[in-house]
Design a protein around this motif. Sequence first.
Motif, PDB file in Angstrom:
ATOM      1  N   GLU A 146       0.779  -1.083  -0.310  1.00  0.00           N
ATOM      2  CA  GLU A 146       0.510   0.225  -0.164  1.00  0.00           C
ATOM      3  C   GLU A 146       0.879   0.963  -0.040  1.00  0.00           C
ATOM      4  O   GLU A 146       1.922   1.374   0.799  1.00  0.00           O
ATOM      5  N   VAL A 147       0.654   2.134  -1.059  1.00  0.00           N
ATOM      6  CA  VAL A 147       0.825   3.048  -0.472  1.00  0.00           C
ATOM      7  C   VAL A 147       1.389   4.350   0.107  1.00  0.00           C
ATOM      8  O   VAL A 147       0.449   4.408   1.281  1.00  0.00           O
ATOM      9  N   ASP A 148       2.398   4.752   0.469  1.00  0.00           N
ATOM     10  CA  ASP A 148       2.575   6.257   1.912  1.00  0.00           C
ATOM     11  C   ASP A 148       1.815   7.162   1.535  1.00  0.00           C
ATOM     12  O   ASP A 148       2.961   7.925   0.987  1.00  0.00           O
ATOM     13  N   HIS A 149       0.935   7.959   1.905  1.00  0.00           N
ATOM     14  CA  HIS A 149       1.250   9.600   1.008  1.00  0.00           C
ATOM     15  C   HIS A 149       1.617  10.510   2.453  1.00  0.00           C
ATOM     16  O   HIS A 149       1.125  11.405   2.235  1.00  0.00           O
ATOM     17  N   ARG A 150       1.912   9.933   3.224  1.00  0.00           N
ATOM     18  CA  ARG A 150       1.966  10.721   4.526  1.00  0.00           C
ATOM     19  C   ARG A 150       3.319  11.896   3.840  1.00  0.00           C
ATOM     20  O   ARG A 150       3.743  11.800   3.540  1.00  0.00           O
ATOM     21  N   LEU A 151       3.256  13.478   4.713  1.00  0.00           N
ATOM     22  CA  LEU A 151       3.406  14.299   4.054  1.00  0.00           C
ATOM     23  C   LEU A 151       4.253  15.164   4.991  1.00  0.00           C
ATOM     24  O   LEU A 151       4.851  13.955   6.324  1.00  0.00           O
ATOM     25  N   VAL A 152       6.148  14.930   4.930  1.00  0.00           N
ATOM     26  CA  VAL A 152       6.876  15.092   5.534  1.00  0.00           C
ATOM     27  C   VAL A 152       6.643  16.890   6.260  1.00  0.00           C
ATOM     28  O   VAL A 152       6.046  18.218   5.226  1.00  0.00           O
ATOM     29  N   GLN A 153       7.146  17.175   7.597  1.00  0.00           N
ATOM     30  CA  GLN A 153       6.103  18.493   7.981  1.00  0.00           C
ATOM     31  C   GLN A 153       6.915  19.477   7.542  1.00  0.00           C
ATOM     32  O   GLN A 153       8.131  19.393   7.801  1.00  0.00           O
ATOM     33  N   ARG A 154       6.329  20.896   7.543  1.00  0.00           N
ATOM     34  CA  ARG A 154       7.419  21.790   6.896  1.00  0.00           C
ATOM     35  C   ARG A 154       8.388  22.551   7.721  1.00  0.00           C
ATOM     36  O   ARG A 154       7.955  22.469   9.071  1.00  0.00           O
ATOM     37  N   ARG A 155       9.427  23.322   7.576  1.00  0.00           N
ATOM     38  CA  ARG A 155       9.902  23.534   8.651  1.00  0.00           C
ATOM     39  C   ARG A 155       9.437  24.854   8.445  1.00  0.00           C
ATOM     40  O   ARG A 155       9.010  25.540   7.626  1.00  0.00           O
ATOM     41  N   ASP A 156       9.678  26.190   9.542  1.00  0.00           N
ATOM     42  CA  ASP A 156       9.611  27.234   9.649  1.00  0.00           C
ATOM     43  C   ASP A 156      11.126  28.476   9.187  1.00  0.00           C
ATOM     44  O   ASP A 156      11.900  27.396   9.913  1.00  0.00           O
ATOM     45  N   MET A 157      11.234  28.221   7.816  1.00  0.00           N
ATOM     46  CA  MET A 157      12.115  28.319   7.106  1.00  0.00           C
ATOM     47  C   MET A 157      12.618  30.191   7.004  1.00  0.00           C
ATOM     48  O   MET A 157      11.452  30.925   6.821  1.00  0.00           O
ATOM     49  N   SER A 158      13.970  30.437   6.982  1.00  0.00           N
ATOM     50  CA  SER A 158      14.478  31.710   7.199  1.00  0.00           C
ATOM     51  C   SER A 158      13.455  32.634   5.751  1.00  0.00           C
ATOM     52  O   SER A 158      13.833  31.541   4.689  1.00  0.00           O
ATOM     53  N   TYR A 159      13.908  33.311   5.314  1.00  0.00           N
ATOM     54  CA  TYR A 159      13.870  34.635   4.371  1.00  0.00           C
ATOM     55  C   TYR A 159      15.216  34.393   4.103  1.00  0.00           C
ATOM     56  O   TYR A 159      15.566  34.941   2.938  1.00  0.00           O
ATOM     57  N   SER A 160      16.147  34.937   4.407  1.00  0.00           N
ATOM     58  CA  SER A 160      17.663  35.249   4.720  1.00  0.00           C
ATOM     59  C   SER A 160      18.164  34.208   3.676  1.00  0.00           C
ATOM     60  O   SER A 160      17.754  32.647   3.645  1.00  0.00           O
ATOM     61  N   HIS A 161      19.703  34.718   2.841  1.00  0.00           N
ATOM     62  CA  HIS A 161      19.999  34.219   2.050  1.00  0.00           C
ATOM     63  C   HIS A 161      20.459  32.910   2.643  1.00  0.00           C
ATOM     64  O   HIS A 161      20.975  31.703   2.452  1.00  0.00           O
ATOM     65  N   VAL A 162      21.479  32.870   3.882  1.00  0.00           N
ATOM     66  CA  VAL A 162      22.132  31.534   4.866  1.00  0.00           C
ATOM     67  C   VAL A 162      21.687  32.523   6.315  1.00  0.00           C
ATOM     68  O   VAL A 162      21.820  33.753   6.562  1.00  0.00           O
ATOM     69  N   ASP A 163      20.931  31.816   7.026  1.00  0.00           N
ATOM     70  CA  ASP A 163      20.573  32.085   8.183  1.00  0.00           C
ATOM     71  C   ASP A 163      21.895  31.473   9.856  1.00  0.00           C
ATOM     72  O   ASP A 163      22.550  29.795   9.760  1.00  0.00           O
ATOM     73  N   ALA A 164      22.775  32.230   9.300  1.00  0.00           N
ATOM     74  CA  ALA A 164      23.930  31.828  10.247  1.00  0.00           C
ATOM     75  C   ALA A 164      24.239  31.117  11.866  1.00  0.00           C
ATOM     76  O   ALA A 164      24.441  30.428  11.905  1.00  0.00           O
ATOM     77  N   SER A 165      22.850  31.722  11.862  1.00  0.00           N
ATOM     78  CA  SER A 165      22.427  30.193  13.288  1.00  0.00           C
ATOM     79  C   SER A 165      22.666  28.892  12.750  1.00  0.00           C
ATOM     80  O   SER A 165      22.043  27.882  13.764  1.00  0.00           O
ATOM     81  N   GLY A 166      21.846  28.965  11.470  1.00  0.00           N
ATOM     82  CA  GLY A 166      21.248  27.062  11.609  1.00  0.00           C
ATOM     83  C   GLY A 166      22.208  26.671  10.805  1.00  0.00           C
ATOM     84  O   GLY A 166      22.854  24.848  10.634  1.00  0.00           O
ATOM     85  N   VAL A 167      23.533  27.407  10.660  1.00  0.00           N
ATOM     86  CA  VAL A 167      25.020  26.516  10.086  1.00  0.00           C
ATOM     87  C   VAL A 167      25.975  25.777  11.041  1.00  0.00           C
ATOM     88  O   VAL A 167      26.742  26.551  12.512  1.00  0.00           O
ATOM     89  N   ILE A 168      26.308  24.773  11.154  1.00  0.00           N
ATOM     90  CA  ILE A 168      26.860  24.573  11.691  1.00  0.00           C
ATOM     91  C   ILE A 168      28.546  23.733  11.948  1.00  0.00           C
ATOM     92  O   ILE A 168      28.278  23.273  10.974  1.00  0.00           O
ATOM     93  N   GLY A 169      29.277  24.005  12.520  1.00  0.00           N
ATOM     94  CA  GLY A 169      30.530  23.391  12.609  1.00  0.00           C
ATOM     95  C   GLY A 169      31.478  24.556  11.186  1.00  0.00           C
ATOM     96  O   GLY A 169      32.770  24.230  11.907  1.00  0.00           O
ATOM     97  N   ARG A 170      30.959  25.614  11.093  1.00  0.00           N
ATOM     98  CA  ARG A 170      31.841  26.796  10.197  1.00  0.00           C
ATOM     99  C   ARG A 170      32.436  28.065  10.685  1.00  0.00           C
ATOM    100  O   ARG A 170      32.920  28.680   9.840  1.00  0.00           O
ATOM    101  N   GLU A 171      32.270  28.300  12.277  1.00  0.00           N
ATOM    102  CA  GLU A 171      32.287  29.161  12.649  1.00  0.00           C
ATOM    103  C   GLU A 171      34.074  29.492  12.446  1.00  0.00           C
ATOM    104  O   GLU A 171      34.776  30.426  12.080  1.00  0.00           O
ATOM    105  N   SER A 172      34.828  28.284  13.014  1.00  0.00           N
ATOM    106  CA  SER A 172      36.383  29.195  12.619  1.00  0.00           C
ATOM    107  C   SER A 172      36.560  29.141  10.790  1.00  0.00           C
ATOM    108  O   SER A 172      37.549  30.345  10.653  1.00  0.00           O
ATOM    109  N   ASP A 173      36.000  28.658  10.162  1.00  0.00           N
ATOM    110  CA  ASP A 173      36.408  28.503   9.069  1.00  0.00           C
ATOM    111  C   ASP A 173      36.032  30.336   8.481  1.00  0.00           C
ATOM    112  O   ASP A 173      36.516  30.937   7.394  1.00  0.00           O
ATOM    113  N   ARG A 174      34.465  30.435   9.031  1.00  0.00           N
ATOM    114  CA  ARG A 174      34.357  31.610   8.986  1.00  0.00           C
ATOM    115  C   ARG A 174      35.687  33.230   9.179  1.00  0.00           C
ATOM    116  O   ARG A 174      36.188  33.690   8.681  1.00  0.00           O
TER     117      ARG A 174
END
Length: 877
Positions: A146-174
Amino acid sequence: MAEYFVFDIAESLLRKLASFVCEEASRVYDVYEDIIGIKDTLSIVKGVLLDAEHKKEQRHGLREWLRQIQNVCLDAEDVLDGLECQNLRKQVLKASGSTRMKVDHLFSSSNSLVFRFRMAHQIKHVRRRFDKIAADGNKFGLERIEVDHRLVQRRDMSYSHVDASGVIGRESDREEIIKLLMQPHPHGDGYGDQSVCVVPIVGIGGLGKTTLAKLVFNDKRIDDLFPLKMWVCISDDFDIRQIIIKIINSASASAPSIALAHQENINRLDIEQLQSRLRLKLSGQKYLLVLDDIWNDDRAKWIELKDLIKVGAVGSKIVVTTRSNSIASMVGTVPSYVLEGLSMENCFSLFVKWAFKEGEGKNYPYLLEIGKEIVKKCRGVPLAVRSLGSSLFLIVDLERWEFVRYHEIWKIKQNKDDILPALKLSYDQMPSYLRHIFAFFSLYPKDYGFSSAEIVILWESLGLLQSPVGNRKLENIARQYIDELQARSLLEDFEDFGHYYYFKVHDLVHDLALYVAKEELLMVNSLTRYIPEQIRHFSVVDNDSLNHVLFPKSSSVRTILFPLKGTGIDSETLLHTWITRYKYLRYLDLSDSSFETLPNSVAKLEHLRTLFLNNCKIKRFPHSLCKLHNLKFLSFRGCMELETLPKRLGMLVSLRKLYITTKQSVLPEDEFASLRNLHTLSFEYCANLKFLFRREQLTFLEVLIVQSCGSLQLLPLHNLPKLEVLFVSRCEMLNLNCEIPIHRLRMKFLHLEHCPKLHTLPQWIQESVDTLRTLLILNCDTLKMFPKWLTTMTRLKMLHIINCPKLLCLPSEMQGLTALDDLTIEGCPELCRKCEPQNGEYWSFIAHIKRVSIGETRKGKLLFRMLQQMRLRLRDQ
C-alpha cells in the motif's frame, strides 16, 4: 541507472479512467466495456508496482516490465485525452451556434463517425497491451504494497540568504576567510595586477563552500571593509559577456531604485559597451566580488575577466569557490583555503537538528545510535547529512531507519568523494508523486532561479499535480510539493513573498535530477549529438544545438521548452516539423523566438495545455489558435509588435492563465467574459491600453497583474468580486483611488510598485480587512503616510516597505497587527531612523514582530532579484 515513475503515472491514469467525462464519452463511443477492462487490469497491476520498484535493481526483467507499463499508461493517457478533446470540441460547437464551424467539423477527422471508429480501435489496442503486461507480471512473484501518502512537515524557514544560526561547524572557517580578506595584498597593495587579491575556497561538492562564502559575505565586518559587494554565480558556463552583465547587475543592486532599469537595458549592449560600463562601475571602488562555483580551467578566459575587473581601489578582493584544486591554483593570488568535511561530532549535531524537532532526539536513544552509523557514511558532507536527516524527520519507525542504514546503495562502487548515494537514498524515500515532479528540474541548467509561476505551470500542464486527499486548488497542491522538497533540504535560496516565491536547487541535487530522469527527460545543449527516441520531454539551452541535433521522430514528445533568455528558434521550418510530428505535445515554450508568424497548423496540437510565445516578433495570431480548446496557459508577454488579440479568444474554454502584451487600446470584453475558467490575467507593456472591463464582470478572476501599462487610468475592482491577488507596477497614469464604491473584497496579496500618484493607501484596501495577508510597497516616491485603518488588518502577515523616502511615520497602533510576523522597512531614511531597534521612537510599536529588517539592503535586494527574475522574459526596453 535511470528511474521510472510508473506508480504515479498509473495513479493518474486511474483517476482519468474513473472521471465522469471519460465514463460518459466511453458510453457514447461504445468503448465502455474496454475502459472498465483497462481500469480493472491496471488496478491489479498498480497494487504490485511499489514492490516491483523496490526490487528492480536486483532483477533486470523487472526494469523492462516497468518500462512497458509506463509506456502503455502514457499512450493510454493520450488516447483518453483524445476523448476529452472531442467532448470540449462539441461543447464549443454547441455554444457557438456557428454554421460554418459545424460544416468544418463535419468534414474534419474529428467528426463523430470518423472519431468513433478511430477511438474504438485505439482503446481496444491499449486494452490488449494491458492484458499482456498483467500476464507477464505474474512470473515475478510480486507482493501488494500500500502507498504511504504521509507528508513531510514543513519547517519554519528563514527568508535570509543564509541563516548563520543554522550553520554548524563553520565558525572557525568563517573567521579564517575574514582574516584573509582583512589582510593587505601579499605582494603589496597597488594598481593593475596588484590592486586585487583572489582568495580561492576549494572543496568537494556539497561541502558547504557557497554557504561559507555567504556567511562571510553577510558579515557586518565585511560591510565596513568593502563599500561595494557583488555576488555572481558562474556554474558551468564561463561566458565573459554574461559574467560582465551579472557583475554590473550585482553592483547596481546596491541602489535598488535604479537596479531594474539597468537589468532591462544592458542585455542589449555589445561587449565593448558592457566592458566600458563594468569598468565605470568598479573604477576607484574598494570592492568584494564573490565568484561562486567556477568550473572553467581556461586560463586565457580567466585573465581576460581579471583584466576587466582589476580597476578597483587598493584592497579590493575576489573570493572564488570551486571544486577543482587546479582551478583554485590558477586563479588564486594566495594559497587556497581547502574546506574540510565536518567533524563526526558536528555532522551528528547537524543530523539531529534535521531529523528531530528541537530537544526531542533524546527521547529516541535507539534511533540516535542508528543515526550515528548513517552519519559515518555521509563522509562529513553537510548536504548529505542534512538531506538524509530531513528524509527521516518525524519518522520514529525503527524499520525505516534500518532501511537507510543497510540500504544496498551504500555498496555501490563510488569515487572517493561521491555523495550521490546519500542523496539518492533521500530521493528513494520520497513518495512517488514527489519523485516524478523532482525529475523535471533536470530540464533547466544549473543555478537556474525558479519562480513559482513557471514551474507550477509546467507541472500542471503535464498532469503532475494531484492531491492525495480532497479537492484542492492546484496552486495549493504545488505549494505543498515545494514545501515537501524544501523540508527534505533539496531546495536552497528559498525566498517567500506570499503569493509568489523563488528558489534554486544545489548543483549536486541537479546532478541527482539528471541521474534519475535520463530515460525520458533531456536538456539539449551544444554538446548533444543525438536525442533518443524514448525522450518525451526536452529543453533547449543553446541556440547552436538547433543546427545539428537529431530530434526524435516518434510522436510521443510532450514537452519542449527554452528556459534561458534569448535561446528561442529562428526556423519556421523546424517549428512546422515539431507541430506536425509531436501531436501529443502538452507544453510548448517558444519564448524569444524570431519567427514572425505562427503557422495555422498549430490547431493540430489538440492536447496542448501550455503555449508560451514571450518576446516573439509576432504581429498577428492565426485564427486557428482558438481551436486549442484544451489550452490552459497562454502567454505572449513582451510581444511588442502584436497588433491585436486573437479573434474568438472566448473559444479557449479551458484557459486558466493568460499573459498579454498588445498595442490595442480597447479590449473585446465579451470574449474575456466567455473565459469561465480564467484564474490569472496579466497585462504587461500594453502602452495604449486605457481601461479594463468597464461593462463585464469577471466573476471568476482571482489574480490580476498590470505592469508597465503607461496609459491605464482605472482598475475595475468593482467588476472583480473574487480577486485575491493584485500586482500593480509602473502604471504612471493609474489612479488607484477608485471613485466607484467597492464592497466585500477578498484580497490576500497586494503589490504596489512605482505608483507616482500614491500619497496614502487607497480606501478600498480596507475592504480586505479580513483577508489581506501580504502587502508589498516598493519605489513609491510620493507616499507620505499610512491611514490609521492599516492597524485593523488583523490577518496581515507580511509587510514590506522599500524605497518610499517621503514616508515618515507609522500608525501608533501597530500592535493591532497581531498576525504580522515579517516587517521590512528599507530605503526610507527618516522612517528607518525612527524604527531603529532598541533606540528608535517607533521601536516599541514593532518590537513584538517576529522578523524585523530595518534599513538593511539585503532583504530589499532579494525582493528586487525576485522581481527581476519575473521580468527577465520580457523584451528589453
